[in-house]
Write an enzyme that holds these catalytic residues in place. Structure first.
Site, PDB file in Angstrom:
ATOM      1  N   TYR A  30      18.679 -49.804 -27.719  1.00 46.71           N
ATOM      2  CA  TYR A  30      19.367 -48.900 -26.792  1.00 46.71           C
ATOM      3  C   TYR A  30      19.498 -49.512 -25.394  1.00 46.71           C
ATOM      4  CZ  TYR A  30      20.379 -45.345 -23.412  1.00 46.71           C
ATOM      5  OH  TYR A  30      20.959 -44.671 -22.371  1.00 46.71           O
ATOM      6  N   HIS A  59      28.304 -46.236 -12.342  1.00 45.21           N
ATOM      7  CA  HIS A  59      27.319 -45.198 -12.031  1.00 45.21           C
ATOM      8  C   HIS A  59      27.102 -45.010 -10.528  1.00 45.21           C
ATOM      9  CE1 HIS A  59      26.702 -45.236 -16.245  1.00 45.21           C
ATOM     10  NE2 HIS A  59      25.508 -44.671 -16.258  1.00 45.21           N
ATOM     11  N   ASN A  76      17.725 -46.994 -14.008  1.00 44.45           N
ATOM     12  CA  ASN A  76      16.825 -46.050 -14.650  1.00 44.45           C
ATOM     13  C   ASN A  76      15.508 -46.048 -13.885  1.00 44.45           C
ATOM     14  OD1 ASN A  76      16.257 -45.512 -18.188  1.00 44.45           O
ATOM     15  ND2 ASN A  76      17.505 -44.374 -16.773  1.00 44.45           N
ATOM     16  N   TYR A 127      -4.650 -10.836   9.883  1.00 37.40           N
ATOM     17  CA  TYR A 127      -4.690 -11.853   8.823  1.00 37.40           C
ATOM     18  C   TYR A 127      -4.173 -13.214   9.283  1.00 37.40           C
ATOM     19  CZ  TYR A 127      -5.494  -8.324   5.133  1.00 37.40           C
ATOM     20  OH  TYR A 127      -6.014  -7.347   4.335  1.00 37.40           O
ATOM     21  N   ARG A 179      -7.261 -14.482  10.942  1.00 33.92           N
ATOM     22  CA  ARG A 179      -8.491 -14.410  10.162  1.00 33.92           C
ATOM     23  C   ARG A 179      -8.398 -15.202   8.853  1.00 33.92           C
ATOM     24  NH1 ARG A 179     -10.086  -9.094   7.434  1.00 33.92           N
ATOM     25  NH2 ARG A 179      -8.504  -8.286   8.855  1.00 33.92           N
ATOM     26  N   PHE A 217      11.671 -41.841 -17.359  1.00 34.51           N
ATOM     27  CA  PHE A 217      12.573 -41.654 -16.220  1.00 34.51           C
ATOM     28  C   PHE A 217      12.687 -40.190 -15.805  1.00 34.51           C
ATOM     29  CE2 PHE A 217      14.959 -41.913 -20.242  1.00 34.51           C
ATOM     30  CZ  PHE A 217      15.307 -40.572 -20.355  1.00 34.51           C
ATOM     31  N   GLU A 234      21.830 -35.962 -22.908  1.00 35.03           N
ATOM     32  CA  GLU A 234      20.823 -35.753 -21.866  1.00 35.03           C
ATOM     33  C   GLU A 234      20.852 -34.269 -21.509  1.00 35.03           C
ATOM     34  OE1 GLU A 234      22.042 -38.696 -19.023  1.00 35.03           O
ATOM     35  OE2 GLU A 234      21.651 -40.322 -20.439  1.00 35.03           O
TER      36      GLU A 234
END
Length: 496
Positions: free
Chosen positions: A56, A86, A198, A280, A283, A329, A413
């Site tokens: 792959y 990409h 990646n 609060y 405190r 990844f 994906e």
């Protein structure tokens, strides 16, 4: 001390990263690391020659194109096409410090010897870092699974002579800068484009920088809250160690100790109080600030693991004779952690704004809105509005990015982390927190003047004196935004 850091020779730490960035250290590869990288590359080359079936991303296409086999003479073109196609990050330019961090983290991950890259590929990343050649990357476009594909593609386009960089303060075509250094564009071999793209280095770089800032914000919140406690004539009892030990969360114990140290020697904190307890927002500081400290420490542990990991795919194991396509990844550990950190930091702002509100109510001998002549003067009325606005905005930014997912790559994906969105919105939360804490400091410092001649601790008196050199006591109404901006600038550079 040597001004050289040997990438991959030891695990990265936040201290080593800060030294690299602040001391302008040069990055180099030791001979041992070079051999480790080359050993993995040699194994991959042999495996490609011997392998009958597809590998792959090495001899196949990517994502849903994983069933498309690529001929041996096109393996290099496949990797270059990957980087070019990409490179789709958009939005605002990523800051130089994040770009440098991305390069450092990627070089470190590749140097661990499980990615199959050439030594020259890692060396060129170091050359860019060492010579301040900064690829132009944009802050949107990553899904946080399959790694940070789009921003990492933009980051590494210049390695192959494509895209743009900043060099000597000017935007340049990458190829012209490569020519200036007599660097040839890297000819990517099989798997290398995938190894570069990646990975979680965009998420991680943003996370590391955010976390380093978060530690400082936590310290500032403690110091400013201690000053507010004094201005409000608060009690020391909730900060005593015995009560923290009854509920021994580490951050709570630490916060109690920090406040006792900050208030040591204070006349105000030790004088007799007419009230038996505080609201609060005063405190419960050990519990609230402490929980944020614990969150910061948790996230730091996740990030330390991440930045010392191999997060590209497939992962190569030369010693075991394995190439495994997995999911390292996937940014889910980071996405959840960054969402957690955003909530924790937002809470520092939430409780800070409540202390501001208490200080301006005209309670415990303080004038309304902390000004001597309220009515004619509005004093500190509207800074509280601004703080409340930012607190509310932070609640929007605390929407959990990690709870979202969108299917991509034709269903291959089908679950993503959205960790990049979780990382980048952290800075919006922190920017608001900077301003909220600045407003609290202005109110606390103003309130302290109405407690005179009583004095707080030596530590806080020094802090107050340093602050007053830049931001004055306000007797009558003035334009406030300039004072807020000055206070933010003071806090950002003040060493705590």
């Amino acid at each position: 001390m040597s001004n050289v850091y040997y990438v991959g020779s030891e695990p990265l730490t936040f201290d080593s990263i800060e030294l690299i960035l602040t001391q302008n250290m040069k990055l180099e590869l030791s001979q041992e690391v070079r051999e480790r990288i080359q050993r993995c590359r040699d194994y991959l080359d042999r495996k490609i020659e011997q392998q009958d079936g597809p590998l792959y991303g090495i001899t196949t296409g990517f994502g849903s194109l994983c069933n498309k086999n690529i001929s041996p003479d096109e393996l290099s073109t496949l990797q270059e096409n990957l980087v070019k196609s990409h490179a789709c990050s958009v939005g605002d330019e990523v800051s130089p410090v994040i770009v440098r961090l991305m390069m450092l983290l990627k070089a470190h991950a590749l140097s661990l010897g499980h990615s199959g890259v050439q030594v020259i590929t890692v060396q060129r990343i170091l050359d860019f870092f060492n010579n301040d050649v900064l690829p132009i990357v944009y802050d949107r476009g990553s899904l946080g699974a399959s790694g940070d594909l789009a921003p990492l593609a933009n980051l590494f386009l210049p390695l192959i002579g494509v895209g743009d960089v900043y060099y000597k303060g000017k935007k340049r075509e990458a190829i012209s800068v490569l020519d200036e250094f007599a660097w040839k564009p890297v000819r990517l071999k099989s798997k290398e484009g995938l190894a570069l793209l990646n990975g979680t280095q965009f998420m991680s770089a943003n996370g590391v920088f955010a976390l380093m800032r978060a530690f400082r914000l936590s310290k500032k919140a403690d110091t400013i809250a201690a000053l507010s406690l004094e201005a409000f004539d608060g009690r020391i009892d909730p900060f005593m160690d015995c009560i923290q030990q009854m509920r021994p969360h580490p951050g709570q114990i630490e916060t109690g100790a920090v406040f006792r140290r900050l208030l040591e020697g204070s006349e105000l904190i030790n004088r007799k109080k007419e009230h038996v307890q505080d609201p609060y927002s005063f405190r419960c500081i050990p519990q609230v600030h402490g929980a944020t400290k614990d969150a910061i420490n948790y996230v730091s542990g996740v990030l330390l693991t991440e930045i010392n990991s191999v997060t590209d795919n497939p992962t190569i194991f030369p010693e075991e004779d394995k190439i495994i396509s997995g999911g390292n990844f996937h940014g889910q550990p980071l996405a959840i952690s960054f969402d957690f950190l955003a909530i924790a930091l937002a809470e520092l702002g939430n409780i800070s704004e409540r202390r501001v509100a208490q200080l301006i109510m005209g309670l415990r001998g303080l004038p309304e809105f902390l000004v001597a002549n309220p009515g004619l003067n509005s004093g500190f009325m509207i800074p509280q509005y601004a703080a409340a606005s930012m607190v509310s905005q932070n609640k929007m930014y605390c929407y959990a990015s990690s709870s979202d997912s969108i299917v991509s790559s034709n269903g291959q994906e089908d679950h993503v982390s959205m960790g990049a969105n979780a990382a980048t919105k952290l800075f919006k939360v922190m920017d608001n927190l900077d301003h909220i804490l600045a407003i609290e400091l202005m109110n606390a410092a103003q309130g302290m003047e109405f407690r005179r001649p009583a004095r707080t601790s030596p530590v806080l008196e020094k802090f107050l004196r340093d602050f007053r050199k830049e931001v004055p006591f306000i007797e009558d109404d003035i334009v406030m935004y300039t004072e807020i901006h000055r206070t933010v600038a003071f806090l950002r550079r003040y060493p705590l």
